[in-house]
Every structure is written in structure tokens, then in C-alpha cells.
Design a protein around this motif. Structure first.
Motif, PDB file in Angstrom:
ATOM      1  N   ALA A  77       0.817  -1.215   0.000  1.00  0.00           N
ATOM      2  CA  ALA A  77       0.000   0.000   0.000  1.00  0.00           C
ATOM      3  C   ALA A  77       0.851   1.266   0.000  1.00  0.00           C
ATOM      4  O   ALA A  77       0.310   2.378   0.021  1.00  0.00           O
ATOM      5  N   LYS A  78       2.180   1.081   0.005  1.00  0.00           N
ATOM      6  CA  LYS A  78       3.124   2.208   0.065  1.00  0.00           C
ATOM      7  C   LYS A  78       2.862   3.092   1.284  1.00  0.00           C
ATOM      8  O   LYS A  78       2.882   4.328   1.207  1.00  0.00           O
ATOM      9  N   ALA A  79       2.619   2.400   2.431  1.00  0.00           N
ATOM     10  CA  ALA A  79       2.298   3.101   3.675  1.00  0.00           C
ATOM     11  C   ALA A  79       3.363   2.841   4.720  1.00  0.00           C
ATOM     12  O   ALA A  79       4.029   1.803   4.717  1.00  0.00           O
ATOM     13  N   ASP A  80       3.542   3.801   5.620  1.00  0.00           N
ATOM     14  CA  ASP A  80       4.436   3.609   6.754  1.00  0.00           C
ATOM     15  C   ASP A  80       3.879   2.492   7.644  1.00  0.00           C
ATOM     16  O   ASP A  80       2.663   2.453   7.908  1.00  0.00           O
ATOM     17  N   PRO A  81       4.729   1.567   8.123  1.00  0.00           N
ATOM     18  CA  PRO A  81       4.224   0.426   8.902  1.00  0.00           C
ATOM     19  C   PRO A  81       3.452   0.819  10.163  1.00  0.00           C
ATOM     20  O   PRO A  81       2.459   0.159  10.505  1.00  0.00           O
ATOM     21  N   VAL A  82       3.884   1.862  10.875  1.00  0.00           N
ATOM     22  CA  VAL A  82       3.153   2.294  12.073  1.00  0.00           C
ATOM     23  C   VAL A  82       1.854   2.973  11.677  1.00  0.00           C
ATOM     24  O   VAL A  82       0.791   2.702  12.259  1.00  0.00           O
ATOM     25  N   ASP A  83       1.901   3.867  10.688  1.00  0.00           N
ATOM     26  CA  ASP A  83       0.678   4.532  10.238  1.00  0.00           C
ATOM     27  C   ASP A  83      -0.350   3.514   9.745  1.00  0.00           C
ATOM     28  O   ASP A  83      -1.559   3.662   9.994  1.00  0.00           O
ATOM     29  N   TYR A  84       0.122   2.501   9.043  1.00  0.00           N
ATOM     30  CA  TYR A  84      -0.786   1.484   8.513  1.00  0.00           C
ATOM     31  C   TYR A  84      -1.485   0.754   9.650  1.00  0.00           C
ATOM     32  O   TYR A  84      -2.700   0.543   9.613  1.00  0.00           O
ATOM     33  N   ARG A  85      -0.731   0.416  10.676  1.00  0.00           N
ATOM     34  CA  ARG A  85      -1.334  -0.268  11.817  1.00  0.00           C
ATOM     35  C   ARG A  85      -2.317   0.647  12.562  1.00  0.00           C
ATOM     36  O   ARG A  85      -3.348   0.183  13.042  1.00  0.00           O
TER      37      ARG A  85
END
Length: 718
Positions: free
Chosen positions: A535-543
Motif C-alpha cells: 500500500a506504500k504506507a508507513d508500517p506504524v501509520d498502517y497499523r
């Protein structure tokens, strides 16, 4: 007069009723000696407490201390409500008696599953409060005062106006004659009233470990005990083919050679002679039906059977339809190896078998099975089995199994007098009950905004419950095998999880620190990272996006991210990885900082843990378990793997089954979320979370995804 069971209202029947009221029929040490009477001059208000005329409190501990800190933590539960200082309490191990002493959650006299505080949070506090109430009643009667206005402090009952006080020891005789109050009348302190719980305390067992006063099972030395070295068939199901008994007996100090169906033991005056005699015996083995088992065979079986449908653990939403509309689909296979326990104290058991009884000196997590197994081997009735349990030098689930006890008792049947059987490190590693090898197939789909819309996960591996407790299986699903997989902490609109039982030939599997979550957290958190990358997302932001309906999980994630400095730019082959889990009743977020050298060597710089384990007992214990659990898991993540060739385990000692070295151990920072929720378990939580935190950090540092453990440096070379 003392509260003799035969002559006071606290008779045997009432004692059992009172103790049963403390929690699920749970009763521990009754204080009975060999004659069945209570110890003289002691107040015994319930199963856990004895108070003598000097005010000394003896706490009969209902769980086994194996490094997890419950010597102190469980004593704190009792002392909080009894209102005595922690250093004024003497601790004894409970004797074996499942009827009187069953674990209220596990229904056996067992220590495991990170349940020691969860299970005994209410029973031990109720025990302390009951004793305190009885002592207050005695003092109030003497003063002709209202008991509800009396107070206690550090082993004293205080008069309502503060002009008098009585030490507990002065009140025990009359307290012993009072009837036990009903459980519903016992008022426990509210968290806002706690004086001891939630405060950091030094461990009670530390001085005894330093000065040698505390004895482990391996330290047991009954009078006249001989020492036995044991060799077990290197292939499961094998047996001795030939033994050079004459050569073994020629070694000075060797007394006897014992041959059983699956082992050979050399009994001697001391350990050196026993080991030399065993080596001189030059044993040849008949390997039996598992002699051809290889690692390749085991992996082939798992790979093939993992393609077949398993038993459904959870199915919500239309997964098939969601995959058909996916913007991106990700498929992966994750593999985790067999793992040994490698406790610092190797397997051992001392046995004295007589015609009318069998006595054991051992450190075991499973008193119930130990007694049952010993009775089965000896043919003696269970009441003739005496087990002296000891503090354990590392359990990690290995000492939930009683095969070491069975071997020892079988050998003792041929030995006159007590005999101590000690396994070598090689025997310990090569004859374990291993954490299962897991082979997981997982697929996920995200929409155009990167949100997960479908999740399919099939866990394939050995079932421990199918062997130990078949009744716990639910329509073919091992509940431990899918813990952490069936119910991830994230919002997933369509999810389908299966469990495929695959039993490897010639391998025994069992509990290992974390068990189901130790593998499922790795798979789930690694795959969430994969979806975040897709998703091309930061791992913390995604969570964060996926935890909007899980506030406790979100809180630990936010705390860990803040303390770790998430978002800071790291240069070179450095990376930061995150994992979130809910297991053992505890929420945990972990962030690992790693560096990866050009030769593929992984170095941990630090580990950050944020934990919400509900109401806390001893913050120092929580921090210690976060540290120890993380390093134990880190050892497995970087190095741990048991493999097989020709039916034999290929690893044998710490040169081939590597431990984490002290110069490799990173600092571990622990941050505790203050919570009013029910207590959770902490002994295994960090072990499970560290796997994906580290491998996700490696991905951040190198761009290379780790789907098979342990980490292979060859795959990480620049």
C-alpha cells in the motif's frame, strides 16, 4: 491452644470448604504433617497461609518458580490483603495433590501459559483478606470495639482510636477458633487502596540464588544417592542393541549398568565416573522405524499437506468475493523451525524407590502428570508417590513434559537406594519435545486506498493439544495452534483462518515459550508489514488505521512509537521494525532497531517494548520478563533450528545450537501502560513479539523480506 483440625470449627471439612471458596476448588498446602494434623502453634486460615505465634507468615506457593518472578509477585498478592511486609514472609513449595491444588484455569497442578498471576489474582488476595479479617475480629473482641473501625498495618491490628495495637502473632490462637467467613463477605482492596501492588520490589529469591541457599532439582542430594549418566536412543523408537557392560563396570566408581527399552544408564559414586562409564559402554543402537527420517522428508510432508484444506478456525465475510475485487493481492509462505528449550538446568530427577513408596526430588512444571506417570511406572497407588518440587533452572514448557521423570523412575526400579539421573547437554538438546515446525500459507488483498479487504491464512503443523488434551480440540482446530492467527488485533472485513494438523514422523512436539503466538505473531505481523509495503504506507501509520476499534492495542503502539523515535531517518543499512500483538491477555507493541552488515550479520541496537498487561503487580518483574523474553526469542530468530538426518537431531550443544552471546544482547526498554483491566500474562509475550519486530527491521534496512526463520545472513549480503 493451636487450631488443631480435629478440635476447632476449622476442622478438615470446613478447611476444605474454605479453601475451595478461594477459587475453583483450589487448595494448596494444608500444613499437614505425616500424621495428618496441622502444624502446632500455627494459625491456618486457608490453603495458602500459616502464621505462627511469632507472627511469621508462611506462604505455600501455588506455582513453580522458574525464573519468571512469581516467588515475589504471588507473595505480593497475598501480602497486599494480609497487610504484612513482603520481607516478613517465608515461602514453601506446595506438595503434590491435584484434588486439593488444581490450577483454576488449567485444572491441573501445573505452571504454564503465562497464567500464574491471571489465575491467582483473586484466590491469593482473598486468602490474605480472610486471614486479616479473622485476626481483626479477635482484636476487636478483646477491645470491645467495632471491627469495621479497626485497621491493620504491617502485621499489626490497630485500635480504632490508635491507642492500642496487637501483633498478628499474639492473636493466632484465638483466630484459629473462629469460623471461616463466607467468601462473599470478604472485601478486597480496590486498586486505589493498594499499598504494595503496582510498586517495584526486589525479588525474594535473589539472595538465595546468590548464596546457594535456594536448591534446584539438580542440587538434590538425599543421603546415599548415587549418580547416573544416561544415554537415550538417538532415534525416537530405537532401543539398545549392544552394551559393553564389562568395560563400563571396569571404570573406578561405577556401580551398575542399567538397560531399559530405550536407554542405557551407568550408575556410579559420582558424576565423573558415571560419564566415563557411559562412554566406555560403547553403545550400539537399533534405530527402529524412524531411522530414515530426514529434514527434507518433514518439509516435503508439510509443503504437500499445507495445500490441502484445513479445519476452519474462523471465517467472517466473503473472502473469495473480496479477492476478486482486489487492487493488489499478496501471497506468501512462512516457515518456522523446530526449536529446543535449552534451559540452563539440564533435565534431571532424583528417585528413591522403596517397596511401599516412591520419592522424587525434581523441578517440574507439571506436578499432576509427574505423580500420575510415577504411579504408572512403579505400579504404586498415587498416594504413595512423594514429590519434592524445587525451583526450576528454566522451564519454557520443557518441564511440562514428564519424560525425564519416566526415564528416571524406570532406571530407579533397578537401583537399590536413591539415584540421581542427570542428562548431558547433548541428551537434553537431542531428546527434546520441540516447538513444532510450522508451514503457513497466507494471502491478503487491499483496495485502491491500501486498506486490507481480504485475509486468508492456513496454519499447518503439529497439534500439541491433540496429544495432550484431545477434548480441547474444536472441530479439528488446535486452539493454541491458531492463537494470534484466528483473531489478529486488526480490523479485517473478510477473514478466513484454517488449521491443518500435520504430524511429523519421528519427532515429538510440545510447548515452547509462546507456542502458538510465537509463530503466529511472526506470520501475522510480517504479513501486515507486507500489506503496508504494497500500500506504500508507513508500517506504524498502517497499523494505526487498522487499530481504530482496538484502543488498548493502539495505545501500546503509540507509546512504543513515541519512545522509539519512530519516523527518524536512519542511514545506511539500518532499519526499524514494529510488531503489535494481543496474547496471554496482554497487549504489547515492540520496536526493534537493527543494523545489517555487508556480510549479512544482523546486530540489534535496541528494543523498545510498550506493554498493557492490565493491573500490575511488580513493575520490575514485568521489565525483567520483557528483557528475558525478548532475548530468548531473539536467540531463536537469529540462530534457533533443530534439524533431522537419519532420524537423529543434528544439533548437540551450544556450538551447533547457538545461544545469543552477551555482546550481541541489545538494551531492552520497557514502558508500562497504566491500566485498570484484569491482569494479563507477561512470561511469554515478548518472546513472541520479537520475531517480527526484528525481521521487519531487517526489511527496512535491506529491502529483503524474511519469511523463513532463523535469519540467514547469506541472504542479506550487500
Amino acid at each position: 491452644m493451636s487450631n488443631n483440625l480435629a478440635g476447632s470449627p476449622l476442622n478438615r471439612r470446613n478447611f476444605l470448604k474454605a479453601s475451595a471458596a478461594l477459587g475453583g476448588g483450589l487448595v494448596v498446602n494444608l500444613g499437614f504433617g505425616a500424621n495428618g494434623l496441622l502444624a502446632a502453634e500455627e494459625f491456618v486460615p486457608n490453603a495458602f497461609i500459616r502464621i505462627d505465634r511469632k507472627g511469621l507468615v508462611t506462604f505455600v506457593m501455588p506455582q513453580v518458580e522458574m525464573g519468571q518472578g512469581i516467588y515475589t509477585a504471588q507473595a505480593m498478592l497475598l501480602c497486599e490483603e494480609l497487610d504484612v511486609a513482603l520481607d516478613k514472609v517465608k515461602i514453601e513449595h506446595a506438595p503434590v495433590n491435584e484434588t486439593l491444588y488444581g490450577h483454576p484455569m488449567l485444572r491441573r497442578q501445573t505452571t504454564g501459559g503465562s497464567t500464574s498471576i491471571r489465575a491467582f489474582w483473586t484466590p491469593l488476595r482473598t486468602a490474605g483478606a480472610t486471614a486479616r479479617m479473622l485476626l481483626m475480629q479477635v482484636a476487636a473482641t478483646e477491645w470491645n470495639a467495632d471491627v469495621s473501625l479497626c485497621r491493620t498495618q504491617d502485621g499489626f491490628v490497630l485500635h480504632p482510636d490508635g491507642r492500642a495495637r496487637r501483633a498478628y502473632g499474639e492473636l493466632v490462637d484465638r483466630a484459629g477458633s473462629l469460623p471461616i467467613p463466607p467468601a462473599e463477605s470478604i472485601k478486597l482492596r480496590q486498586p486505589s487502596e493498594f499499598r504494595l501492588l503496582g510498586t517495584p520490589r526486589k525479588r525474594l529469591d535473589t539472595p538465595g540464588k546468590i548464596n546457594g541457599a535456594l536448591k534446584y532439582g539438580i542440587d538434590a542430594s538425599p543421603v546415599g544417592a548415587k549418580i547416573a549418566a544416561i544415554a537415550i536412543s538417538p532415534v525416537l523408537g530405537g532401543k539398545p542393541k549392544s552394551v559393553n557392560e564389562r568395560a563400563a563396570l571396569s571404570v573406578k566408581g561405577v556401580q551398575q549398568v542399567v538397560i531399559t527399552d530405550s536407554s542405557v544408564a551407568v550408575v556410579a559414586d559420582h558424576t565423573g565416573a558415571a560419564k566415563k562409564g557411559l562412554e566406555a559402554a560403547t553403545i550400539e543402537w537399533e534405530d527402529g522405524p524412524n531411522s530414515a527420517v530426514s529434514q527434507a522428508d518433514i518439509l516435503r510432508q508439510l509443503e504437500e499437506q499445507s495445500q490441502q484444506a484445513g479445519a476452519v478456525a474462523r471465517s467472517e465475510g466473503d473472502v473469495t468475493a473480496a479477492f476478486s475485487t482486489a487492487a493488489v493481492r499478496v501471497d506468501a509462505v512462512y516457515q518456522l523451525p523446530f526449536l529446543a528449550h535449552t534451559a540452563m538446568e539440564p533435565m534431571n530427577c532424583t528417585v528413591h524407590l522403596r517397596e511401599d513408596a516412591c520419592e522424587l526430588w525434581v523441578g517440574t512444571q507439571n506436578m499432576s502428570s509427574a505423580k500420575q506417570a510415577t504411579a504408572g511406572v512403579t505400579g504404586l497407588p498415587p498416594e504413595k508417590i512423594i514429590i519434592n518440587n524445587h525451583i526450576v533452572g528454566g522451564g519454557f514448557g520443557r518441564r511440562l513434559e514428564v519424560d525425564g521423570i519416566v526415564h528416571a523412575v524406570t532406571i530407579a526400579k533397578q537401583v537399590k537406594g536413591p539415584v540421581k539421573i542427570i542428562w548431558s547437554r547433548e541428551e537434553d538438546i537431542q531428546h527434546g519435545y520441540y516447538r513444532p515446525y510450522y508451514y503457513d500459507r497466507i494471502s491478503g488483498a487491499i483496495d485502491t486506498e491500501g486498506n486490507p479487504i481480504a485475509w486468508r491464512h492456513r496454519v499447518s503443523g503439529s497439534s500439541i493439544f491433540a496429544r495432550i488434551a484431545p477434548a480441547a480440540m474444536r472441530n479439528g482446530v488446535d486452539p493454541d495452534g491458531v492463537e494470534g492467527a484466528a483473531h489478529p488485533p486488526y480490523k479485517l472485513p473478510a477473514i478466513h483462518v484454517e488449521f491443518k494438523q500435520v504430524e511429523p514422523q519421528g519427532v515429538l512436539t510440545s510447548w515452547w515459550r509462546g507456542v502458538g503466538p510465537s509463530h503466529n505473531t511472526f506470520v501475522v505481523e510480517s504479513f501486515i508489514d507486507e500489506l503496508a509495503a504494497a500500500a506504500k504506507a508507513d508500517p506504524v501509520d498502517y497499523r494505526r488505521r487498522l487499530l481504530s476499534e482496538n484502543p488498548r492495542a493502539l495505545a501500546v503502539l503509540e507509546l512504543a512509537a513515541k519512545k522509539a523515535g519512530w519516523g527518524e531517518v536512519l542511514i545506511g543499512r539500518q532499519g526499524r521494525g514494529v510488531a503489535v500483538q494481543f496474547a496471554f491477555g496482554t497487549y504489547l507493541a515492540m520496536i526493534a532497531d537493527v543494523s545489517v552488515a555487508t556480510d549479512g550479520t544482523v546486530r540489534l541496537k535496541r528494543i523498545i517494548t510498550a506493554v498493557d498487561c492490565g493491573l500490575t503487580v511488580n513493575p520490575d518483574t514485568i521489565a525483567a520478563q520483557m528483557e528475558g523474553g525478548a532475548l530468548y526469542g531473539l536467540t531463536a530468530a537469529l540462530y534457533g533450528a533443530i534439524t533431522f538426518s537419519q532420524g537423529r537431531v543434528e544439533q548437540s550443544n551450544f556450538d551447533t545450537y547457538l545461544p545469543l552471546r552477551i555482546d550481541e544482547a541489545p538494551p531492552v526498554e520497557t514502558y508500562i501502560v497504566q491500566s485498570a483491566e484484569a491482569p494479563g500474562g507477561i512470561g511469554e509475550a515478548a518472546t513472541s513479539a520479537v520475531f517480527p519486530a526484528v525481521t521487519n527491521a531487517i526489511f527496512a534496512a535491506t529491502g529483503k523480506r524474511i519469511r523463513t526463520l532463523p535469519v540467514n545472513p547469506e541472504e542479506l549480503k550487500a
